[in-house]
Design an enzyme around this catalytic site. Structure first.
Site, short mmCIF file in Angstrom:
data_model
loop_
_atom_site.label_atom_id
_atom_site.label_comp_id
_atom_site.label_asym_id
_atom_site.label_seq_id
_atom_site.Cartn_x
_atom_site.Cartn_y
_atom_site.Cartn_z
N TYR A 170 -4.88 5.31 0.12
CA TYR A 170 -5.43 3.99 -0.21
C TYR A 170 -6.94 4.08 -0.20
O TYR A 170 -7.53 4.65 0.73
CB TYR A 170 -4.96 2.96 0.81
CG TYR A 170 -5.58 1.58 0.61
CD1 TYR A 170 -5.22 0.78 -0.48
CD2 TYR A 170 -6.50 1.07 1.52
CE1 TYR A 170 -5.77 -0.47 -0.66
CE2 TYR A 170 -7.06 -0.19 1.35
CZ TYR A 170 -6.69 -0.96 0.26
OH TYR A 170 -7.24 -2.21 0.09
N ASP A 228 -12.75 10.26 0.89
CA ASP A 228 -12.80 8.86 1.33
C ASP A 228 -12.60 8.86 2.84
O ASP A 228 -11.48 8.95 3.33
CB ASP A 228 -11.71 8.05 0.62
CG ASP A 228 -11.68 6.60 1.10
OD1 ASP A 228 -12.45 6.27 2.03
OD2 ASP A 228 -10.89 5.81 0.55
N LYS A 246 -15.96 0.76 7.70
CA LYS A 246 -15.34 0.49 9.00
C LYS A 246 -16.28 0.76 10.18
O LYS A 246 -17.13 -0.07 10.48
CB LYS A 246 -14.00 1.22 9.10
CG LYS A 246 -13.05 0.68 8.01
CD LYS A 246 -11.59 0.97 8.17
CE LYS A 246 -10.79 0.12 7.18
NZ LYS A 246 -9.98 0.82 6.24
C1 LIG Z 1 -10.04 0.43 4.71
C2 LIG Z 1 -10.15 1.50 3.69
C3 LIG Z 1 -10.80 1.29 2.45
C4 LIG Z 1 -11.27 -0.06 2.01
O1 LIG Z 1 -12.28 -0.58 2.81
P1 LIG Z 1 -12.54 -2.17 2.79
O2 LIG Z 1 -13.72 -2.34 3.67
O3 LIG Z 1 -11.28 -2.79 3.30
O4 LIG Z 1 -12.80 -2.54 1.37
C5 LIG Z 1 -10.96 2.37 1.62
N1 LIG Z 1 -10.51 3.58 1.96
C6 LIG Z 1 -9.88 3.82 3.12
C7 LIG Z 1 -9.43 5.20 3.45
C8 LIG Z 1 -9.67 2.79 4.01
O5 LIG Z 1 -9.01 3.03 5.16
#
Ligand SMILES: *Cc1c(COP(=O)(O)O)cnc(C)c1O
Length: 425
Positions: A142, A237, A265
């Site tokens: 994701y 990511d 995050k």
């Molecule tokens: C949470 C997350 C996102 C998206 O971040 P948001 O701040 O919710 O837009 C993208 N990639 C990964 C791996 C994530 O865990």
């Protein structure tokens, strides 16, 4: 009705599904969500005054636990100077220096307001840099709710992706190819079938949004090799894993250097933030230096920078990762022992302060295996634990987190509750 139920009823008539992000609605575990009125350390206090040991930690950011005094003090100090300037501010420079000092692959960095913005921008940048259109993602990874990343695998292994959400056009999905995680031969074939066309490959180095999947030995290095061979931008990511697995994220555990890194995050300290960075020659394609447009009214916001700086500086000062790993192993071993005693097939992948539960006889190496796990057993454990004051993620396909604020007594209690919840199955 208790207070949470009343609030949810009010929310339902005005907010789609009653929530501002779908997984909060508890659809995967049934029932209605509790509302949180405050949070401190490892604990949430619900609107009905139930105290819960929290293993969701605002979905990853709260590595120091909730309402950390140092982050609170930093935000308060920044607040006195104003909430947003729309000009460069000194904290942005400090944040860039701090990120560069921790993450070796990042030589230049740009801040965004969310992880989604970071991945969206990184994809655009990879395309602008290479002049190519297609990207590769892995099923089960994701990357936020970016159109071109809300794509699932097509029918054949080498076909284009299909939209994974209404509103994503087939045209958008067609430029996203979906590969299987931990399967280098299939990936290599996918590259060959699209030679000279793949702008970027984006991957969660430790997929943590379908439960937690661990990379096979050599998998991440294999990604690096294939991307180098094909002139494709390798994008890690690390919105979830950045500053969670180590100060350098995945790069602290695996000697693999991506071209671009997405973060979020933890670097926001609980405020809305994202960032992406990497090689100078790629990052310099961004406006105003280069032709790839990317912007944000509130990007580099001083409150978010202050919170993030405090969070990351504290990690740098404490280097808590070995200690967090000990706690992670303890919870994992507790769950595994309980499952073994009951003869229930349970996998508990764990790395540092991240773990998840797959009720599965096989070790889970990819998306198909993850979703073949028994969700009902997870729901039972979730419910049982929640009733006894331990809050796991309200979905079998989310990762649990431990914070530095989880003290001995929180872990003792949680292990006791989780042990009993598994044995009660
Ligand atoms: C949470 C997350 C996102 C998206 O971040 P948001 O701040 O919710 O837009 C993208 N990639 C990964 C791996 C994530 O865990």
């Amino acid at each position: 009705m208790n207070t949470s139920e009343q609030l949810f009823q009010r929310a339902l008539s005005m907010i789609p599904g009653g929530v501002n992000s779908p997984v909060r609605a508890f659809r995967s575990v049934g029932g209605t969500p509790f509302f949180t009125k405050s949070a401190n350390g490892a604990r949430l206090t619900t609107a009905d005054d139930q105290e819960l040991v929290d293993f969701v930690l605002t979905w990853g950011p709260a590595i120091h636990g909730h309402n950390d005094p140092d982050i609170r003090a930093a935000v308060r100090e920044a607040l006195d100077r104003g909430t947003s300037f729309g000009t460069p501010n000194p904290l942005e420079v400090e944040m860039a220096e701090l990120i560069l000092s921790c993450v070796p692959a990042v030589k230049k960095v740009r801040m965004t307001n969310s992880g989604t913005e970071a991945t969206m921008s990184a994809i655009r940048l990879a395309r602008g840099y290479t002049g190519r259109n297609k990207i590769i993602k892995f099923s089960g990874c994701y990357h936020g709710h970016v159109d071109s990343l809300l794509v699932k695998a097509g029918s054949g292994a080498l076909t284009q992706g299909n939209p994974d959400s209404a509103g994503v056009t087939p045209g958008t999905a067609a430029d996203t190819l979906v590969a299987e995680y931990n399967n280098l031969p299939a990936l290599s074939a996918l590259f060959d079938a699209n030679a000279g066309q793949i702008a970027g490959l984006i991957v969660e180095p430790f997929p943590a949004n379908v439960g937690l999947i661990l990379p096979d030995a050599g998998f991440l290095a294999g990604l690096r090799e294939l991307c180098t061979k094909h002139g494709t931008v390798l994008i890690f990511d690390e919105v979830m894993t950045g500053f969670r697995l180590s100060l350098a994220g995945t790069q602290g555990l695996h000697d693999v250097v991506p071209d671009l890194v997405c973060m979020g995050k933890i670097i926001g300290g609980g405020l809305p933030v994202g960032a992406f960075g990497g090689k100078v020659e790629i990052m310099d394609k961004l406006a105003p230096l280069g032709p790839v447009y990317q912007a944000g009214t509130l990007s580099g916001n001083p409150l978010a920078m202050a919170a993030g700086l405090a969070a990351v500086r504290k990690l740098k000062a404490q280097n808590p990762y070995a200690r967090l790993d000990v706690l992670g192993r303890r919870v994992r071993d507790t769950l595994l022992a309980a499952a073994q005693a009951k003869g229930i097939p349970l996998q508990v992948p764990q790395v540092g302060s991240m773990f998840s539960l797959y009720f599965n006889t096989e070790k889970v190496r990819n998306y198909d295996q993850a979703i073949a796990s028994n969700g009902d057993l997870y729901r039972k454990v979730f419910r049982n634990a929640l009733d006894k004051g331990v809050y796991l993620a309200p979905s079998p396909y989310e990762t649990a987190f431990i914070s530095t604020a989880h003290e001995g007594k929180d872990i003792d209690k949680s292990c006791e509750v989780l042990d009993a919840a598994v044995r009660a199955l």
